[in-house]
Design a protein around this motif. Structure first.
Motif, PDB file in Angstrom:
ATOM      1  N   TRP A 243      -6.067   4.924   4.913  1.00  0.00           N
ATOM      2  CA  TRP A 243      -4.701   5.676   4.491  1.00  0.00           C
ATOM      3  C   TRP A 243      -5.190   6.916   3.691  1.00  0.00           C
TER       4      TRP A 243
ATOM      5  N   ARG B  94       2.119   1.795  -3.316  1.00  0.00           N
ATOM      6  CA  ARG B  94       1.412   2.217  -4.302  1.00  0.00           C
ATOM      7  C   ARG B  94       1.058   3.720  -4.137  1.00  0.00           C
TER       8      ARG B  94
ATOM      9  N   GLU C 250      -7.644  -0.388   4.031  1.00  0.00           N
ATOM     10  CA  GLU C 250      -6.913  -1.279   3.746  1.00  0.00           C
ATOM     11  C   GLU C 250      -7.345  -2.360   5.024  1.00  0.00           C
TER      12      GLU C 250
ATOM     13  N   PRO D 136       0.815  -1.301   0.058  1.00  0.00           N
ATOM     14  CA  PRO D 136       0.046  -0.037   0.075  1.00  0.00           C
ATOM     15  C   PRO D 136       0.946   1.259   0.055  1.00  0.00           C
TER      16      PRO D 136
END
Length: 208
Positions: free
Chosen positions: A201, A35, A187, A32
């Motif tokens: 996030w 990304r 997530e 994550p």
């Protein structure tokens, strides 16, 4: 260094001494984070800070992608020692800083500030204000700020300590100007023991 709301260095050194598989937040790959760092348009030549990076494998991936100006700041010297040992000679390419993020004055400003699961340990206003003062002092105009914290339906405690859970919107409001929310996502992190931890996030951008 004195005790802090996130536990003192001895607390975290002991947690890391028990091994990666005992740490619920352990990630074999920092997918994550990577990304969102890509989504933020991070320049590999620009200064990047991993706040609370400790033993995270994010630094390995960033070095492999050609990031050349990486700083890792963490309360636990034992955590950073794990990373330095794992990286071997490549550890010399990274700046390592032992720091209490709630009481830290960054030595420079960064184009990207990344924090996976450090801010949510700051449960009182004074500690949060200290962290946010460091964030404001340590980011360049236009900097990207990526922060992951336990979501409202995430754990109430971690590593024996209470946490403050955040929605992306509440976290963005707490951080406040000059940072504006640019992207948010959820997530479900799978722990080494097979459990679930729900994270929120946020990707924010410094406006000037």
């Amino acid at each position: 260094m004195s005790e802090t709301p996130a536990g003192g260095p001895a607390h975290w050194d002991a947690a890391y001494a028990q091994g990666a598989e005992t740490r619920s937040w352990f990630q074999a790959e920092a997918a994550p984070s990577l990304r969102l760092i890509e989504a933020a348009g991070a320049d590999p030549a620009a200064p990047l800070l991993d706040a609370g990076g400790g033993a995270s494998k994010l630094v390995d991936a960033l070095l492999a992608q050609g990031f050349a100006d990486i700083t890792v700041a963490d309360l636990s010297p034992a955590a950073m020692a794990i990373s330095r040992k794992r990286l071997g000679a490549a550890a010399a390419k990274v700046t390592w800083i032992e720091a209490d993020l709630a009481r830290w004055t960054p030595p420079r400003r960064y184009a990207l500030w990344h924090d996976r699961a450090a801010f949510h340990f700051l449960t009182d206003d004074a500690a949060q204000e200290g962290y946010l003062a460091a964030l404001r002092a340590g980011t360049l105009p236009g900097a990207a700020v990526i922060i992951a914290a336990f979501a409202p339906d995430g754990p109430e405690r971690c590593s024996g300590l209470p946490v403050r859970r955040w929605s992306p919107q509440d976290l963005a409001a707490r951080i406040g100007p000059p940072f504006a929310l640019e992207h948010a996502e959820a997530e479900i992190h799978r722990t080494p023991a097979g459990g679930e931890q729900r994270f929120a996030w946020t990707l924010l951008r410094r406006q000037g």
